[in-house]
Design a protein around this motif. Structure first.
Motif, PDB file in Angstrom:
ATOM      1  N   LEU A  38      32.807  50.528  40.865  1.00 22.09           N
ATOM      2  CA  LEU A  38      34.169  50.320  40.272  1.00 22.09           C
ATOM      3  C   LEU A  38      34.281  50.166  38.755  1.00 22.09           C
ATOM      4  N   ALA A  39      33.349  49.827  38.108  1.00 23.43           N
ATOM      5  CA  ALA A  39      33.800  49.705  36.599  1.00 23.43           C
ATOM      6  C   ALA A  39      33.354  51.310  35.892  1.00 23.43           C
ATOM      7  N   ALA A  40      32.757  52.060  36.499  1.00 23.33           N
ATOM      8  CA  ALA A  40      32.962  53.414  36.159  1.00 23.33           C
ATOM      9  C   ALA A  40      34.329  54.049  36.495  1.00 23.33           C
ATOM     10  N   LEU A  41      35.029  53.721  37.590  1.00 19.54           N
ATOM     11  CA  LEU A  41      36.238  54.137  38.135  1.00 19.54           C
ATOM     12  C   LEU A  41      37.234  53.721  37.028  1.00 19.54           C
ATOM     13  N   LEU A  42      37.127  52.643  36.691  1.00 24.95           N
ATOM     14  CA  LEU A  42      38.079  51.756  35.820  1.00 24.95           C
ATOM     15  C   LEU A  42      37.938  52.448  34.338  1.00 24.95           C
ATOM     16  N   ILE A  43      36.822  52.773  33.844  1.00 22.52           N
ATOM     17  CA  ILE A  43      36.576  53.369  32.587  1.00 22.52           C
ATOM     18  C   ILE A  43      36.958  54.774  32.579  1.00 22.52           C
ATOM     19  N   THR A 124      37.430  50.191  51.898  1.00 24.86           N
ATOM     20  CA  THR A 124      36.600  49.064  51.581  1.00 24.86           C
ATOM     21  C   THR A 124      36.978  47.642  51.838  1.00 24.86           C
ATOM     22  N   LEU A 125      38.111  47.309  52.063  1.00 18.98           N
ATOM     23  CA  LEU A 125      38.734  46.124  52.542  1.00 18.98           C
ATOM     24  C   LEU A 125      38.238  45.825  53.929  1.00 18.98           C
ATOM     25  N   THR A 148      35.349  42.718  50.462  1.00 12.64           N
ATOM     26  CA  THR A 148      36.673  42.783  50.800  1.00 12.64           C
ATOM     27  C   THR A 148      37.431  42.617  49.413  1.00 12.64           C
ATOM     28  N   GLU A 149      36.821  41.702  48.489  1.00 14.65           N
ATOM     29  CA  GLU A 149      37.749  41.453  47.349  1.00 14.65           C
ATOM     30  C   GLU A 149      37.487  42.817  46.702  1.00 14.65           C
ATOM     31  N   ASN A 150      36.603  43.629  46.517  1.00 13.62           N
ATOM     32  CA  ASN A 150      36.808  44.855  45.882  1.00 13.62           C
ATOM     33  C   ASN A 150      37.830  45.729  46.514  1.00 13.62           C
ATOM     34  N   GLY A 151      38.018  45.812  47.637  1.00 10.32           N
ATOM     35  CA  GLY A 151      38.962  46.628  48.131  1.00 10.32           C
ATOM     36  C   GLY A 151      40.334  46.320  47.860  1.00 10.32           C
ATOM     37  N   ILE A 152      40.566  44.852  47.721  1.00 15.32           N
ATOM     38  CA  ILE A 152      41.582  44.169  47.140  1.00 15.32           C
ATOM     39  C   ILE A 152      42.019  44.710  45.779  1.00 15.32           C
ATOM     40  N   PHE A 153      40.813  44.607  45.109  1.00 15.15           N
ATOM     41  CA  PHE A 153      40.794  45.095  43.548  1.00 15.15           C
ATOM     42  C   PHE A 153      41.484  46.383  43.264  1.00 15.15           C
ATOM     43  N   LEU A 154      40.739  47.288  44.330  1.00 19.08           N
ATOM     44  CA  LEU A 154      41.048  48.727  44.383  1.00 19.08           C
ATOM     45  C   LEU A 154      42.695  48.722  44.433  1.00 19.08           C
ATOM     46  N   LEU A 155      43.347  48.207  45.313  1.00 14.03           N
ATOM     47  CA  LEU A 155      44.580  48.205  45.622  1.00 14.03           C
ATOM     48  C   LEU A 155      45.432  47.882  44.395  1.00 14.03           C
ATOM     49  N   GLY A 156      45.002  47.051  43.646  1.00 17.11           N
ATOM     50  CA  GLY A 156      45.543  46.561  42.385  1.00 17.11           C
ATOM     51  C   GLY A 156      45.351  47.458  41.213  1.00 17.11           C
ATOM     52  N   THR A 157      44.587  48.565  41.218  1.00 11.85           N
ATOM     53  CA  THR A 157      44.112  49.157  40.252  1.00 11.85           C
ATOM     54  C   THR A 157      45.346  49.760  39.709  1.00 11.85           C
ATOM     55  N   PHE A 167      46.128  39.417  35.800  1.00 11.37           N
ATOM     56  CA  PHE A 167      46.206  39.213  37.195  1.00 11.37           C
ATOM     57  C   PHE A 167      44.835  39.236  37.822  1.00 11.37           C
ATOM     58  N   GLU A 168      44.247  40.503  37.460  1.00 13.66           N
ATOM     59  CA  GLU A 168      42.958  40.860  37.936  1.00 13.66           C
ATOM     60  C   GLU A 168      41.909  40.226  37.214  1.00 13.66           C
ATOM     61  N   LEU A 169      41.979  39.594  36.333  1.00 10.51           N
ATOM     62  CA  LEU A 169      40.930  38.812  35.727  1.00 10.51           C
ATOM     63  C   LEU A 169      41.163  37.318  36.304  1.00 10.51           C
ATOM     64  N   THR A 170      42.207  37.021  36.587  1.00 14.18           N
ATOM     65  CA  THR A 170      42.271  35.780  37.429  1.00 14.18           C
ATOM     66  C   THR A 170      41.826  35.831  38.609  1.00 14.18           C
TER      67      THR A 170
END
Length: 206
Positions: A38-43, A124-125, A148-157, A167-170
């Motif tokens: 996930l970190a590599a994807l965001l970078i 992922t979710l 599950t949260e990782n899947g939600i995180f990807l949806l918000g990317t 919002f993501e940091l929260t």
């Protein structure tokens, strides 16, 4: 193949490996790998700051916390699941096919989601939910919650480009607190009942 597509493919493979893994230590390592992916994807999407935060929290901090809890309570390395591993992997593959189909059907704005990102997020979710309901160990269910949260995180990317980083940091802060509380609860459960197999709780009577 672009770096983004490669990372999405590795995330999907990671989901299937999680569903087929029977050892808690192996699951924890795969959860850590998922955080690093996930970190590599965001970078790769030029979100350097949030990518670094994800690496520290999801790739390092939370897996270390779970490993420490596992060692502290002396939980068995493997607990028989509610849902057989082969059935879980098959369900995960069916969920992936459905997510790929749904991605084609939804009327999303052009270019809002990079190709296959939505399908990967939904898969992922779904994999995380399968881990939550299909595993008997409380620790493995916590890991399922993380997935599950990782899947939600990807949806918000995609929203990060619109300035929704806070919002993501929260979400990350809430996740950290939730896992911390779960770790304490699991520790107390183990000390009182000598097991964290949630299936045995059915034998409790008033």
């Amino acid at each position: 193949m672009s770096i983004l597509l490669l990372l999405l493919f590795l995330l999907l493979l990671n989901n299937l490996l999680l569903l087929g893994t029977d050892r808690l230590a192996g699951m924890n390592k795969l959860v850590a790998v998922q955080g690093c992916l996930l970190a590599a994807l965001l970078i790769s999407l030029d979100h350097l700051l949030i990518g670094a935060a994800i690496l520290l929290i999801k790739g390092v901090g939370l897996p270390l916390l779970l490993r420490r809890t596992h060692l502290r309570i002396g939980a068995p390395s493997s607990v028989p699941p509610h849902l057989p591993y082969a059935a879980a992997v098959l369900a995960g593959m069916i969920g992936l096919v459905f997510a790929l189909w749904l991605e084609k059907q939804l009327p999303l704005p052009q270019g809002f989601f990079p190709p296959f990102l939505l399908a990967t997020a939904l898969s992922t979710l779904f994999s995380g939910l399968l881990l939550v309901i299909g595993r008997a160990s409380a620790l493995s269910q916590v890991m399922g919650y993380l997935v599950t949260e990782n899947g939600i995180f990807l949806l918000g990317t995609p929203l990060m480009s619109a300035g929704a980083v806070w919002f993501e940091l929260t979400l990350l802060l809430d996740l950290f607190v939730a896992v911390f509380v779960m770790g304490i609860a699991i520790n107390h459960i183990s000390s009182k009942f000598e097991t964290i197999d949630v299936g045995r709780f059915r034998s409790l009577r008033d």
